[in-house]
Each structure stands twice: as structure tokens, then as C-alpha cells.
Motif scaffolding. Structure first.
Motif, PDB file in Angstrom:
ATOM      1  N   GLN A   1       0.830  -1.203   0.000  1.00  0.00           N
ATOM      2  CA  GLN A   1       0.000   0.000   0.000  1.00  0.00           C
ATOM      3  C   GLN A   1       0.863   1.250   0.000  1.00  0.00           C
ATOM      4  O   GLN A   1       2.016   1.225   0.450  1.00  0.00           O
ATOM      5  CB  GLN A   1      -0.911   0.002   1.226  1.00  0.00           C
ATOM      6  N   ALA A   2       0.278   2.322  -0.500  1.00  0.00           N
ATOM      7  CA  ALA A   2       0.984   3.604  -0.490  1.00  0.00           C
ATOM      8  C   ALA A   2       1.436   3.945   0.924  1.00  0.00           C
ATOM      9  O   ALA A   2       0.681   3.745   1.890  1.00  0.00           O
ATOM     10  CB  ALA A   2       0.081   4.703  -1.042  1.00  0.00           C
ATOM     11  N   GLY A   3       2.668   4.436   1.034  1.00  0.00           N
ATOM     12  CA  GLY A   3       3.241   4.731   2.338  1.00  0.00           C
ATOM     13  C   GLY A   3       4.033   3.590   2.935  1.00  0.00           C
ATOM     14  O   GLY A   3       4.755   3.776   3.923  1.00  0.00           O
ATOM     15  N   GLY A   4       3.932   2.432   2.330  1.00  0.00           N
ATOM     16  CA  GLY A   4       4.624   1.255   2.821  1.00  0.00           C
ATOM     17  C   GLY A   4       6.063   1.172   2.342  1.00  0.00           C
ATOM     18  O   GLY A   4       6.571   2.097   1.688  1.00  0.00           O
TER      19      GLY A   4
ATOM     20  N   LYS B   1       4.929   5.324  -3.292  1.00  0.00           N
ATOM     21  CA  LYS B   1       3.814   6.004  -3.919  1.00  0.00           C
ATOM     22  C   LYS B   1       3.309   5.160  -5.099  1.00  0.00           C
ATOM     23  O   LYS B   1       4.082   4.389  -5.674  1.00  0.00           O
ATOM     24  CB  LYS B   1       4.264   7.377  -4.445  1.00  0.00           C
ATOM     25  N   PRO B   2       2.057   5.330  -5.501  1.00  0.00           N
ATOM     26  CA  PRO B   2       1.556   4.581  -6.659  1.00  0.00           C
ATOM     27  C   PRO B   2       2.417   4.786  -7.907  1.00  0.00           C
ATOM     28  O   PRO B   2       2.570   3.853  -8.709  1.00  0.00           O
ATOM     29  CB  PRO B   2       0.152   5.138  -6.853  1.00  0.00           C
ATOM     30  N   GLU B   3       2.996   5.966  -8.054  1.00  0.00           N
ATOM     31  CA  GLU B   3       3.840   6.225  -9.225  1.00  0.00           C
ATOM     32  C   GLU B   3       5.167   5.488  -9.188  1.00  0.00           C
ATOM     33  O   GLU B   3       5.927   5.514 -10.169  1.00  0.00           O
ATOM     34  CB  GLU B   3       4.081   7.726  -9.418  1.00  0.00           C
ATOM     35  N   ASP B   4       5.469   4.814  -8.088  1.00  0.00           N
ATOM     36  CA  ASP B   4       6.657   3.958  -8.021  1.00  0.00           C
ATOM     37  C   ASP B   4       6.394   2.584  -8.625  1.00  0.00           C
ATOM     38  O   ASP B   4       7.321   1.780  -8.756  1.00  0.00           O
ATOM     39  CB  ASP B   4       7.114   3.787  -6.568  1.00  0.00           C
ATOM     40  N   THR B   5       5.158   2.311  -8.975  1.00  0.00           N
ATOM     41  CA  THR B   5       4.814   1.022  -9.568  1.00  0.00           C
ATOM     42  C   THR B   5       5.559   0.819 -10.884  1.00  0.00           C
ATOM     43  O   THR B   5       5.493   1.668 -11.780  1.00  0.00           O
ATOM     44  CB  THR B   5       3.294   0.939  -9.812  1.00  0.00           C
ATOM     45  N   ALA B   6       6.275  -0.287 -10.981  1.00  0.00           N
ATOM     46  CA  ALA B   6       7.086  -0.564 -12.172  1.00  0.00           C
ATOM     47  C   ALA B   6       7.761  -1.924 -12.002  1.00  0.00           C
ATOM     48  O   ALA B   6       7.721  -2.520 -10.921  1.00  0.00           O
ATOM     49  CB  ALA B   6       8.159   0.504 -12.362  1.00  0.00           C
ATOM     50  N   VAL B   7       8.390  -2.373 -13.071  1.00  0.00           N
ATOM     51  CA  VAL B   7       9.310  -3.500 -12.965  1.00  0.00           C
ATOM     52  C   VAL B   7      10.686  -2.916 -12.669  1.00  0.00           C
ATOM     53  O   VAL B   7      11.149  -2.012 -13.382  1.00  0.00           O
ATOM     54  CB  VAL B   7       9.354  -4.334 -14.261  1.00  0.00           C
ATOM     55  N   TYR B   8      11.307  -3.406 -11.614  1.00  0.00           N
ATOM     56  CA  TYR B   8      12.605  -2.906 -11.187  1.00  0.00           C
ATOM     57  C   TYR B   8      13.701  -3.880 -11.643  1.00  0.00           C
ATOM     58  O   TYR B   8      13.606  -5.083 -11.399  1.00  0.00           O
ATOM     59  CB  TYR B   8      12.631  -2.738  -9.672  1.00  0.00           C
ATOM     60  N   TYR B   9      14.709  -3.317 -12.292  1.00  0.00           N
ATOM     61  CA  TYR B   9      15.811  -4.109 -12.840  1.00  0.00           C
ATOM     62  C   TYR B   9      17.124  -3.738 -12.153  1.00  0.00           C
ATOM     63  O   TYR B   9      17.412  -2.566 -11.932  1.00  0.00           O
ATOM     64  CB  TYR B   9      15.967  -3.856 -14.342  1.00  0.00           C
TER      65      TYR B   9
ATOM     66  N   VAL C   1       7.142  -4.343  -8.739  1.00  0.00           N
ATOM     67  CA  VAL C   1       6.731  -3.601  -7.546  1.00  0.00           C
ATOM     68  C   VAL C   1       5.428  -2.893  -7.878  1.00  0.00           C
ATOM     69  O   VAL C   1       5.360  -2.123  -8.851  1.00  0.00           O
ATOM     70  CB  VAL C   1       7.800  -2.575  -7.127  1.00  0.00           C
ATOM     71  N   THR C   2       4.402  -3.160  -7.084  1.00  0.00           N
ATOM     72  CA  THR C   2       3.103  -2.547  -7.290  1.00  0.00           C
ATOM     73  C   THR C   2       2.686  -1.845  -6.008  1.00  0.00           C
ATOM     74  O   THR C   2       2.645  -2.469  -4.947  1.00  0.00           O
ATOM     75  CB  THR C   2       2.047  -3.588  -7.685  1.00  0.00           C
ATOM     76  N   VAL C   3       2.379  -0.555  -6.131  1.00  0.00           N
ATOM     77  CA  VAL C   3       1.963   0.239  -4.977  1.00  0.00           C
ATOM     78  C   VAL C   3       0.517   0.658  -5.186  1.00  0.00           C
ATOM     79  O   VAL C   3       0.191   1.351  -6.157  1.00  0.00           O
ATOM     80  CB  VAL C   3       2.856   1.477  -4.806  1.00  0.00           C
TER      81      VAL C   3
END
Length: 120
Positions: A13-16, A86-94, A116-118
């Protein structure tokens, strides 16, 4: 050959917070810079953070103060501690590593990516 294996992604969740790890293995003489990049759907891959073998770090403006990159040279592992997500951090991290061979050639390797899904 060198392999990079990432772990630690997931849904939060956001803030986590989440902590990503990336372990390098194989024919490694030394590892110079290591880093994390991310790619969101429909967007280009972007730099998140990098760290040199000496510990110097560089961060994207969007994550400064929230993310911390670190590495354990003895374990050929790089970490990314992500706080206040934040939700905008949602992405595939490499994960990326600049690996030096015994003959002093440098090769660039990428991990397979971790999602990573926020949620908001």
C-alpha cells in the motif's frame, strides 16, 4: 557468464516499504558500479539509483529521501530500501551490474526484473 537474481518485489500500500535485493554470481573478478532501474508500462526504463564499488551513490530526483541503495561487496549483492512508496513507483525494477573480468574487460549485465506494485 554472470547471472543477476533479484528478489523482494511485491504488492504494498501507499506509504509502505519494500526492500529489493540483487545477487550476482558466476565468473566475477570484481564489480564496479551497480544500480537499480525501473520501467513502468508504456514508459522508458529510467535510472532509480546507482552505487560505485567505493560506496558513492546517485539517485533520481523522484526517489531522493525515500529510497536508499547499498551493497555488500563480499556477497556481490546490491540492495534498494524503498520507503514511503507512492503509486507512481509502480514498475518492474531491474538490477544492473558493471562486472570486470580477470582480463580487465567490463561487461554490463541486467537482472530479469522484479515487479513492484503500490496501491493507493
Amino acid at each position: 557468464q554472470v547471472q543477476l537474481v533479484e528478489s523482494g518485489g511485491g504488492l504494498v500500500q501507499a506509504g509502505g516499504s519494500l526492500r529489493l535485493s540483487c545477487a550476482a554470481s558466476g565468473k566475477i573478478f570484481s564489480i564496479n558500479a551497480m544500480g537499480w532501474y525501473r520501467q513502468a508500462p508504456g514508459k522508458q526504463r529510467e535510472l532509480v539509483a546507482t552505487i560505485t564499488s567505493g560506496g558513492s551513490t546517485n539517485y533520481a530526483d523522484s526517489v531522493k529521501g525515500r529510497f536508499t541503495i547499498s551493497r555488500d561487496n563480499a556477497k556481490n549483492t546490491v540492495y534498494l530500501q524503498m520507503n514511503s512508496l507512492k503509486p507512481e513507483d509502480t514498475a518492474v525494477y531491474y538490477c544492473k551490474a558493471n562486472v570486470e573480468s580477470v582480463l580487465a574487460y567490463e561487461y554490463l549485465y541486467w537482472g530479469q526484473g522484479t515487479q513492484v506494485t503500490v496501491s493507493s
